[in-house]
Design a protein around this motif. Structure first.
Motif, PDB file in Angstrom:
ATOM      1  N   LYS B 369      44.785  37.173  49.380  1.00  0.00           N
ATOM      2  CA  LYS B 369      45.077  36.050  48.491  1.00  0.00           C
ATOM      3  C   LYS B 369      46.571  35.777  48.514  1.00  0.00           C
ATOM      4  CE  LYS B 369      45.082  38.585  44.098  1.00  0.00           C
ATOM      5  NZ  LYS B 369      44.329  38.799  42.855  1.00  0.00           N
ATOM      6  N   THR B 370      46.942  34.576  48.083  1.00  0.00           N
ATOM      7  CA  THR B 370      48.331  34.154  48.168  1.00  0.00           C
ATOM      8  C   THR B 370      48.910  34.017  46.771  1.00  0.00           C
ATOM      9  OG1 THR B 370      47.837  32.931  50.181  1.00  0.00           O
ATOM     10  CG2 THR B 370      49.873  32.347  49.048  1.00  0.00           C
ATOM     11  N   ASP B 371      50.032  34.650  46.541  1.00  0.00           N
ATOM     12  CA  ASP B 371      50.743  34.480  45.275  1.00  0.00           C
ATOM     13  C   ASP B 371      51.361  33.078  45.301  1.00  0.00           C
ATOM     14  OD1 ASP B 371      52.945  34.323  43.449  1.00  0.00           O
ATOM     15  OD2 ASP B 371      52.799  36.489  43.199  1.00  0.00           O
ATOM     16  N   VAL B 372      50.923  32.207  44.361  1.00  0.00           N
ATOM     17  CA  VAL B 372      51.359  30.808  44.437  1.00  0.00           C
ATOM     18  C   VAL B 372      52.843  30.639  44.113  1.00  0.00           C
ATOM     19  CG1 VAL B 372      49.111  29.761  44.004  1.00  0.00           C
ATOM     20  CG2 VAL B 372      50.570  30.353  42.069  1.00  0.00           C
ATOM     21  N   ASN B 373      53.459  31.639  43.543  1.00  0.00           N
ATOM     22  CA  ASN B 373      54.884  31.527  43.229  1.00  0.00           C
ATOM     23  C   ASN B 373      55.777  31.996  44.367  1.00  0.00           C
ATOM     24  OD1 ASN B 373      54.630  30.412  40.630  1.00  0.00           O
ATOM     25  ND2 ASN B 373      54.023  32.426  39.868  1.00  0.00           N
ATOM     26  N   THR B 374      55.367  33.089  45.028  1.00  0.00           N
ATOM     27  CA  THR B 374      56.223  33.642  46.079  1.00  0.00           C
ATOM     28  C   THR B 374      55.686  33.349  47.470  1.00  0.00           C
ATOM     29  OG1 THR B 374      54.975  35.695  46.096  1.00  0.00           O
ATOM     30  CG2 THR B 374      56.831  35.570  44.566  1.00  0.00           C
ATOM     31  N   LEU B 375      54.447  32.872  47.556  1.00  0.00           N
ATOM     32  CA  LEU B 375      53.730  32.613  48.813  1.00  0.00           C
ATOM     33  C   LEU B 375      53.447  33.907  49.582  1.00  0.00           C
ATOM     34  CD1 LEU B 375      55.387  29.336  50.176  1.00  0.00           C
ATOM     35  CD2 LEU B 375      53.928  29.708  48.185  1.00  0.00           C
ATOM     36  N   GLU B 376      53.604  35.050  48.917  1.00  0.00           N
ATOM     37  CA  GLU B 376      53.291  36.315  49.577  1.00  0.00           C
ATOM     38  C   GLU B 376      51.785  36.526  49.655  1.00  0.00           C
ATOM     39  OE1 GLU B 376      55.190  39.603  47.627  1.00  0.00           O
ATOM     40  OE2 GLU B 376      57.152  38.649  47.894  1.00  0.00           O
ATOM     41  N   HIS B 377      51.364  37.241  50.710  1.00  0.00           N
ATOM     42  CA  HIS B 377      49.944  37.569  50.863  1.00  0.00           C
ATOM     43  C   HIS B 377      49.674  38.926  50.246  1.00  0.00           C
ATOM     44  CE1 HIS B 377      49.723  34.769  54.596  1.00  0.00           C
ATOM     45  NE2 HIS B 377      49.929  34.147  53.467  1.00  0.00           N
ATOM     46  N   MET B 378      48.530  39.030  49.553  1.00  0.00           N
ATOM     47  CA  MET B 378      48.171  40.297  48.931  1.00  0.00           C
ATOM     48  C   MET B 378      46.732  40.616  49.258  1.00  0.00           C
ATOM     49  SD  MET B 378      49.794  39.613  45.199  1.00  0.00           S
ATOM     50  CE  MET B 378      48.813  38.145  45.106  1.00  0.00           C
ATOM     51  N   ALA B 379      46.423  41.907  49.426  1.00  0.00           N
ATOM     52  CA  ALA B 379      45.041  42.314  49.649  1.00  0.00           C
ATOM     53  C   ALA B 379      44.262  42.097  48.360  1.00  0.00           C
ATOM     54  CB  ALA B 379      44.991  43.776  50.057  1.00  0.00           C
ATOM     55  N   ALA B 380      42.999  41.696  48.462  1.00  0.00           N
ATOM     56  CA  ALA B 380      42.192  41.465  47.259  1.00  0.00           C
ATOM     57  C   ALA B 380      40.729  41.589  47.598  1.00  0.00           C
ATOM     58  CB  ALA B 380      42.480  40.089  46.695  1.00  0.00           C
ATOM     59  N   LYS B 381      39.928  41.940  46.593  1.00  0.00           N
ATOM     60  CA  LYS B 381      38.481  42.030  46.782  1.00  0.00           C
ATOM     61  C   LYS B 381      37.764  40.808  46.244  1.00  0.00           C
ATOM     62  CE  LYS B 381      37.276  46.595  47.756  1.00  0.00           C
ATOM     63  NZ  LYS B 381      36.355  47.699  47.543  1.00  0.00           N
ATOM     64  N   THR B 382      38.360  40.173  45.221  1.00  0.00           N
ATOM     65  CA  THR B 382      37.740  38.990  44.632  1.00  0.00           C
ATOM     66  C   THR B 382      38.839  37.963  44.352  1.00  0.00           C
ATOM     67  OG1 THR B 382      38.073  39.680  42.361  1.00  0.00           O
ATOM     68  CG2 THR B 382      36.072  40.462  43.429  1.00  0.00           C
ATOM     69  N   LEU B 383      38.423  36.734  44.051  1.00  0.00           N
ATOM     70  CA  LEU B 383      39.375  35.704  43.628  1.00  0.00           C
ATOM     71  C   LEU B 383      39.055  35.330  42.188  1.00  0.00           C
ATOM     72  CD1 LEU B 383      39.599  33.057  46.517  1.00  0.00           C
ATOM     73  CD2 LEU B 383      41.328  34.749  45.869  1.00  0.00           C
TER      74      LEU B 383
END
Lengths: 308, 632
Positions: B369-383
């Motif tokens: 998933k993408t942090d909308v503030n920093t545009l960093e990508h993060m691992a995630a299981k759900t949204l």
């Protein structure tokens, strides 16, 4: 409808886009719903909406009927126009009046505008939708008309019982309308959402859509009441002490039940003159609709209860 | 100034005043502090959209509540929204209309806070351009980056950077150029084709509709001039022809037309076209409209096409150009924005709406998933609500599409919750996954019908669902014994046993439960295909997953058996001591304790073990199978 290309050329880019968007919306309903209906209120917006429906399905006929909720207090000119239009376009017209309201003698004069609207319009509409089990109903409302309408979806979900929950509306992205409903739930569809009053008149002129003569100025019997000009369409409307009927050159910008729609003084007797007048008009369209100002946030409240 | 603007509109009656351009839809991004409300108010006022009755009220309110002294406070015009916010009501997109002699505009007025990402995306999905506001005193902020990212993700190409409150920095060109430099540095990573910075003062009207006399260093257009000139077609007419079929128009036996709106490109009678999914090709015969046949139809036109040959075309199909076809696959990657409270679960079946087609779809994996503030990508299981992630999706049947970056009309979809019908997610396809295109199913010589004839009974999935300890396995065991005695080929898939092997990598989070059932469903399908009666005994707490399994097999082959034992009785029985441990908090996500059980709404068989013996329950199930002619 004619093969004469003149009217088509008269459409601006802007109106062409609005027309195409509305046609897409109307077709979507025919494709997805079991039993849709088009609310026909006889006014200029309904006229445009019906015209678009005819164009959307050509050479087929619209695969749904028209429904008019008759409060019994429409201008006589409106009823004549309604019956003539249904015949002209060859579409099925259903007319419904709330029988309980009639039995109770509800009317806009002694019952008050609020009760009259509630019983003869809102309740009547819900009864009619239930009676024929319609699962989708078109309405001619536009977002530019009124504050709460500005937030209305194009495909607007109603839970069982026809309730609108403005806080819990489905997000509407692109033109990917969510048409899914469970049994008993319905959708109200507003193909004219993105039109303005000016668009409606310019399109009516370009496409030569017939409108009720009351939109054009003519000498008519009116009474001045609370600063508004109310037309006496028949003698069911009694005069109050000090009031006198007078003949003035008036027309209507918006048509509803006759004692609840105020006229404006005007010399506009053609579509060109109506459009000219609109461009210099300095008051809003619904300012002559007496029911809108019944109470604060009036429209939103009526809409939650099931009004269109 | 006001008089000037009004005179300008008064000549608009005939549309004279410049070349008439089609409607422009744009959205405004920024918070109230940036002067967004003031800017919209200014646009409405200067283009005469505020009427006398409203103006009188506005002047009254400005004196009473305004923050602008004797001047009109335009922010009060959008007070409706402020009141909403104070009451904590979900802030919605509001659409506002205005026009100049040259163009009509629809502004999507969307809230700027992070919790309204969904609303902003909704506004952006139908906009050609975005006006991003920056407070000249503050410069580029985190929220500026967030708004820009969402606009870019939703495919907006034209951005106006409105550097507002320029009056508060003394109309400084230096300050303006500094902010613009900052922004351009950051925006390089985004996919805008044009960024137009304009210094404005919404409060005083400088460079909004009137060229400012106080910023002679600025030589560009005013905001309204720029919006009037902006090309809103998105080049759709120049892209390959795409026509999603919306409605089959069949007034009589002599006419068969396909109604829809041209999504992109241009089409003329005689053009060769293909039906994307089947690959059948033909020619366009006529372009029919109520105004007569047309010599061509362009992107955005709502028309009815007739074809030269009798080809099989239905709603949901896409008619396209043969030399530049859309991709047709059942697996692809997409950016998904989640829009409901209940999280997106990989493996769960949703209904996808793409073009004019509805198709069941699953997210097979969430890449990040993408942090909308920093545009960093993060691992995630759900949204969760308002989160954006890159997903792989799989659809029940192949769909035709173009990548969203190439075509906004054919590359977008929404996901619908199959039980509430809520619009749950919005997706933008990035690319098709090749593996779906290249793996073709092997046609087999012996099929299910042949195996069924040999077996002498029909195949079925007997799906036992119910709380832990409800008696599912006990009853299923008796049913299998009875079926075996009937000479039926059976197999038992038991929840606990499967978790020791096939599903040993899965835990008990919602996402893992969904995947657990998906795998069991696929195994059950293989047994059904082999002609067996397969008994599945799983708590399977979610309706969505039970429905997913139901849809894997043919109509009538899925028999849902609800073992409806009250929670209190299950707790008392507690054959494995699990309730006791869950109540002590030693087991997390235990159905009935801290994880929900969604009871079936229309199970084929419901048994209440509280009332009769397991043998009676099994007998009822055997009867149900006889009634359905699965066994003799």
């Amino acid at each position: 409808m004619s093969t004469d290309t003149q009217s088509r050329h008269a459409l601006s880019q802007h109106l062409k886009r609005l027309e195409a968007e509305s046609i897409g919306i109307i077709r979507e309903v025919a494709a997805e719903f079991r039993n849709p209906v088009m609310l026909y209120s006889i006014g200029k917006d309904s006229g445009v909406m019906l015209h678009l429906a005819i164009k959307a399905f050509y050479p087929s006929k619209p695969p749904f009927p028209l429904l008019h909720i008759d409060t019994g207090w429409k201008f006589r000119d409106m009823i004549r126009h309604r019956d003539w239009v249904a015949q002209r376009y060859g579409v099925k017209l259903l007319v419904y009046t709330n029988p309980e309201g009639v039995a109770r003698g509800i009317n806009p004069i002694t019952s008050g505008s609020q009760l009259h609207t509630q019983v003869m319009k809102t309740e009547a509409l819900k009864q009619a939708l239930d009676k024929w089990e319609f699962d989708a109903a078109f309405g001619g409302a536009r977002r530019d008309e009124e504050k709460s309408r500005a937030k209305e979806r194009i495909f607007s979900f109603r839970s069982a019982g026809h309730v609108w929950d403005p806080r819990n509306q489905r997000p509407e992205l692109w033109n990917l309308y969510n048409t899914r409903i469970a049994k008993g739930e319905t959708i109200r569809v507003f193909p004219l959402s993105n039109w303005t009053e000016l668009d409606i008149w310019q399109y009516t002129r370009a496409e030569e859509i017939p409108v009720v003569p009351l939109y054009f100025a003519a000498p008519r019997p009116v009474v001045e009441r609370n600063g508004l000009l109310v037309m006496r369409d028949d003698d069911r409307m009694p005069l109050e002490p000090g009031e006198a009927e007078q003949v003035r050159m008036v027309r209507f910008r918006s048509l509803g039940c006759y004692p609840l729609s105020a006229a404006i003084e005007s010399q506009a007797t053609s579509l060109d003159e109506i459009i000219e007048e609109m461009l210099i008009a300095r008051t809003s369209e619904r300012s002559g609709r007496l029911i809108d100002s019944d109470e604060a946030a009036s429209m939103e409240k009526k809409k939650r209860e099931g009004y269109f | 100034m006001t008089a000037y603007a009004h005179d300008q509109v008064a000549v608009s009656s005939g549309g004279r005043g410049g070349p008439e351009k089609g409607l422009l839809r744009f959205l405004t991004c920024g918070s109230v502090d940036d002067g967004k409300s003031t800017l919209i108010g200014r646009l409405l006022y200067d283009t005469k959209l505020i009427l006398e009755d409203q103006l009188a009220a506005l002047e009254r309110d400005s004196r009473k509540h305004g923050t602008t002294g004797e001047d009109i406070d335009f922010a009060l015009l959008v007070d409706g929204l402020e009141a909403e916010r104070e009451q904590g009501i979900t802030i919605d997109v509001a659409y506002r209309f205005f026009s100049t002699p040259r163009r009509a505009f629809i502004v999507a007025d969307t809230p700027g806070h992070e919790q309204y990402t969904r609303n902003m995306a909704t506004g952006a999905s139908n906009s050609h351009a975005a006006v991003i506001l920056i407070d000249a005193r503050k410069g580029v902020l985190t929220q500026t980056r967030r708004h820009s990212y969402i606009c870019s993700l939703l495919g907006i190409r034209h951005v106006v950077l409105a550097v507002n409150k320029i009056d508060l920095v003394d109309f400084s060109g230096e300050r303006f150029h500094h902010i613009v430099g900052d922004y351009l540095g950051f925006a390089q990573a985004l996919s805008f084709s044009a960024i137009t910075p304009i210094p404005v003062s919404a409060r005083y009207g400088d460079n909004v509709t009137i060229r400012s006399e106080r910023m002679r260093w600025y030589e560009g257009p005013t905001l309204i001039e720029h919006l009037e000139d902006l090309d809103a077609t998105e080049g759709l007419e120049g892209k390959p022809f795409r026509f999603p079929v919306q409605w089959v128009n069949r007034p009589n036996l002599d006419f068969r037309g396909f109604s829809g709106t041209v999504a992109s490109g241009v089409v003329r009678p005689g053009d060769r076209v293909v039906v994307a999914a089947s690959g059948r090709d033909t020619k366009v015969a006529r372009i029919v409209t109520a105004d007569g046949d047309l010599p061509e139809a362009r992107a955005g036109d709502a028309v009815t096409l007739t074809l030269a040959d009798e080809v099989d075309v239905a709603r949901g199909d896409m008619i396209a150009e043969p030399q530049a076809r859309p991709e047709v696959v059942d697996q692809f990657a997409a950016q998904v924005l989640w829009m409901i409270e209940e999280p997106m679960l990989p493996g769960r079946s949703y209904l996808m709406r793409i073009g004019t087609k509805y198709v069941p779809a699953r997210v097979t994996s969430l890449k990040h998933k993408t942090d909308v503030n920093t545009l960093e990508h993060m691992a995630a299981k759900t949204l969760g609500l308002n989160e954006i992630g890159l997903c792989n999706l799989s659809t029940a049947t192949p769909v035709a599409f173009d990548p969203y970056a190439e075509n906004r009309e054919t590359g977008a979809f929404v996901l619908i919750d199959r039980f509430t019908n809520a619009t749950a997610g919005a997706g933008m396809i990035t690319f098709g996954l090749r593996r779906a295109t290249n793996i073709h199913r092997q046609a087999l010589l012996v099929d299910k019908a042949a195996r069924t004839r040999l077996n002498g009974h029909g195949p079925a999935v007997l799906w036992f669902t119910g709380l832990s300890g409800s008696g599912k396995s006990t009853i299923a065991n008796i049913v299998e014994r009875e079926l075996h005695a009937h000479g039926a080929h059976t197999y038992m898939l038991d929840g606990d046993n499967v978790r020791h092997g096939l599903n040993r990598d899965l835990g008990f989070t919602d996402a893992d439960r969904v995947e657990n059932i998906r795998r069991v469903g696929e195994v059950a399908r293989l047994f059904v295909d082999a002609g067996a009666i397969v008994l599945c005994s799983f708590i399977s707490p979610f309706r969505a997953e039970r429905r997913m399994v139901r849809e894997l097999v043919s109509e009538g082959e899925f028999i849902e058996i609800h073992v409806d034992t009250p929670l209190e009785i299950c707790k008392q029985r507690d054959p494995k001591g699990l309730y006791a441990r869950a109540l002590e908090g030693k087991i997390k996500n235990f159905t009935g304790i801290d994880s929900p059980y969604e009871a079936p709404e229309s199970a084929e068989v419901v048994v209440h073990t509280g009332e009769g013996s397991a043998e009676d329950a099994a007998q009822r199930i055997i009867e149900a199978l006889k009634e359905r002619h699965i066994i003799g």
